[in-house]
Structure formats: C-alpha cells, structure tokens
Write a protein that holds these residues in place. Structure first.
Motif, short mmCIF file in Angstrom:
data_model
loop_
_atom_site.label_atom_id
_atom_site.label_comp_id
_atom_site.label_asym_id
_atom_site.label_seq_id
_atom_site.Cartn_x
_atom_site.Cartn_y
_atom_site.Cartn_z
N GLY A 199 -20.55 31.69 -24.90
CA GLY A 199 -19.53 32.72 -24.79
C GLY A 199 -19.28 33.22 -23.38
O GLY A 199 -18.49 34.14 -23.19
N ASN A 200 -19.93 32.62 -22.37
CA ASN A 200 -19.65 32.99 -20.98
C ASN A 200 -18.22 32.54 -20.65
O ASN A 200 -17.83 31.42 -20.96
CB ASN A 200 -20.64 32.32 -20.03
N VAL A 201 -17.45 33.42 -20.02
CA VAL A 201 -16.03 33.16 -19.79
C VAL A 201 -15.79 32.60 -18.40
O VAL A 201 -16.33 33.10 -17.41
CB VAL A 201 -15.20 34.45 -19.98
N PHE A 202 -14.96 31.55 -18.34
CA PHE A 202 -14.50 31.01 -17.07
C PHE A 202 -13.04 30.62 -17.23
O PHE A 202 -12.53 30.51 -18.33
CB PHE A 202 -15.37 29.82 -16.61
N GLU A 203 -12.37 30.45 -16.10
CA GLU A 203 -10.94 30.17 -16.09
C GLU A 203 -10.70 28.83 -15.41
O GLU A 203 -11.31 28.52 -14.39
CB GLU A 203 -10.23 31.28 -15.32
N PHE A 204 -9.81 28.03 -15.99
CA PHE A 204 -9.30 26.83 -15.33
C PHE A 204 -7.91 27.15 -14.79
O PHE A 204 -7.09 27.75 -15.48
CB PHE A 204 -9.16 25.66 -16.31
N LEU A 205 -7.64 26.74 -13.55
CA LEU A 205 -6.32 26.82 -12.95
C LEU A 205 -6.01 25.49 -12.28
O LEU A 205 -6.92 24.83 -11.79
CB LEU A 205 -6.25 27.90 -11.85
N ASP A 206 -4.73 25.14 -12.22
CA ASP A 206 -4.38 23.92 -11.50
C ASP A 206 -3.71 24.24 -10.16
O ASP A 206 -2.98 23.44 -9.60
CB ASP A 206 -3.52 22.99 -12.34
N THR A 207 -4.01 25.42 -9.63
CA THR A 207 -3.60 25.80 -8.29
C THR A 207 -4.81 26.41 -7.60
O THR A 207 -5.67 26.99 -8.26
CB THR A 207 -2.41 26.78 -8.32
N ASP A 208 -4.88 26.26 -6.29
CA ASP A 208 -6.02 26.81 -5.57
C ASP A 208 -5.82 28.30 -5.29
O ASP A 208 -4.80 28.90 -5.68
CB ASP A 208 -6.28 26.03 -4.28
N LEU A 209 -6.76 28.91 -4.60
CA LEU A 209 -6.68 30.34 -4.31
C LEU A 209 -5.41 30.69 -3.53
O LEU A 209 -4.74 31.67 -3.83
CB LEU A 209 -7.92 30.79 -3.52
N HIS A 210 -5.06 29.86 -2.55
CA HIS A 210 -3.87 30.16 -1.74
C HIS A 210 -2.61 30.11 -2.59
O HIS A 210 -1.72 30.95 -2.43
CB HIS A 210 -3.78 29.19 -0.55
N GLY A 211 -2.52 29.16 -3.52
CA GLY A 211 -1.38 29.10 -4.42
C GLY A 211 -1.32 30.30 -5.35
O GLY A 211 -0.24 30.84 -5.62
#
Length: 159
Positions: free
Chosen positions: A135-147
C-alpha cells in the motif's frame, strides 16, 4: 556545496523478497544490494531497543529505494492516507505510463485511479498513482521534473 535530493527513499515493507520482485520486475529497478539483516547499537538508536530488520537497495537511473522489513518489532503497515501523512508519495519518471501501470497491476500492486493526462502543456503527459503490495504510494509520470514544473507554471499563468 551542492544539495541534491537524489540518494534514496526508504520504504517499509512486510515481505522483503516480494517487494524486491515488485520493485525490480513491476517498477523496473535493479537490485543494488543483497538483503542483509541489520541490528545492533546503531539500529537500536535509530529504531528503538531490540529493533531488527532485513533491508536492501533497489536502484533506478537516478535515485534508489531502500526497502526495510522489520523482524522486530513487527507491526502492520498502515493504510497510506495521503492527506494525513508527512510523506505522501514518491515519483518515478517512465517512458510509458500505461505500460508501467499495467506491470504494477500484474506484479501485485494496484492503481489509485486510472491513468490521467497531466495537462498544462503543449505536449501530452500522463500520470498515475500506484500502490506497492503493502500500500505504499508512488507516482508514475512520463515527463521529467522540468516538464512538470513548466506545466504548473503555464497552468498558474492561466488562472
């Protein structure tokens, strides 16, 4: 002095071997250290007298996850109620959010909601919040921090 928040995130798990499989196979990390039992004076000082745990590091292209399974004390991992936690989630950049989300579900994790458009930019970007088997939460994104920052700034200028 350079200050970088790219060393590791520490995550408590209930079954280290299952979590190693999840974070390597479903999330795409690489086992950096074999599991080792940690106990003794330093562990007592950090976690309390008599604490004992198995731990290891799983690495990514940048940063790593330090997995801890406590053998003593053994306590249930609470539900990750994001608005009430100090650390709500951590984020991982991937090339394909939909494919990564599918691997999470196949690997024993779950999605908190369907994959969504991030919005706020000229090019599409997607994200999803996931849970590992504990149940530990993490996020997937297809853009980097700058985006992500550019999208937030564009959205803020529009309001």
């Amino acid at each position: 002095m350079t200050v970088r928040a790219d060393h590791h995130i520490s995550v408590r798990v209930s079954d280290l071997d299952r979590s190693i499989r999840f974070y390597t196979e479903a999330v795409g990390g690489t086992l950096l250290t074999e599991p080792v039992v940690r106990n003794g004076p330093i562990i007592d000082e950090v976690f309390g007298q008599g604490a004992e745990a198995r731990m290891c590091f799983v690495g990514f292209d940048s940063n790593s996850v330090e997995l801890w399974q406590f053998l003593n004390p053994v306590t249930p991992i609470p539900y990750s109620d994001q608005p009430r936690l100090g650390i709500m989630h951590f984020a991982i950049t991937v090339a394909d959010v939909d494919a990564a989300a599918a691997r999470v579900v196949a690997g024993g994790g779950k999605l908190r909601f369907p994959v969504k458009d991030l919005g706020g930019g000229d090019t599409p970007a997607r994200f999803v919040y996931c849970e590992d088997p504990d149940g530990n939460v993490f996020e997937f994104l297809d853009t980097d921090l700058h985006g992500t920052l550019a999208r937030l700034r564009a959205r803020n200028q529009g309001t």
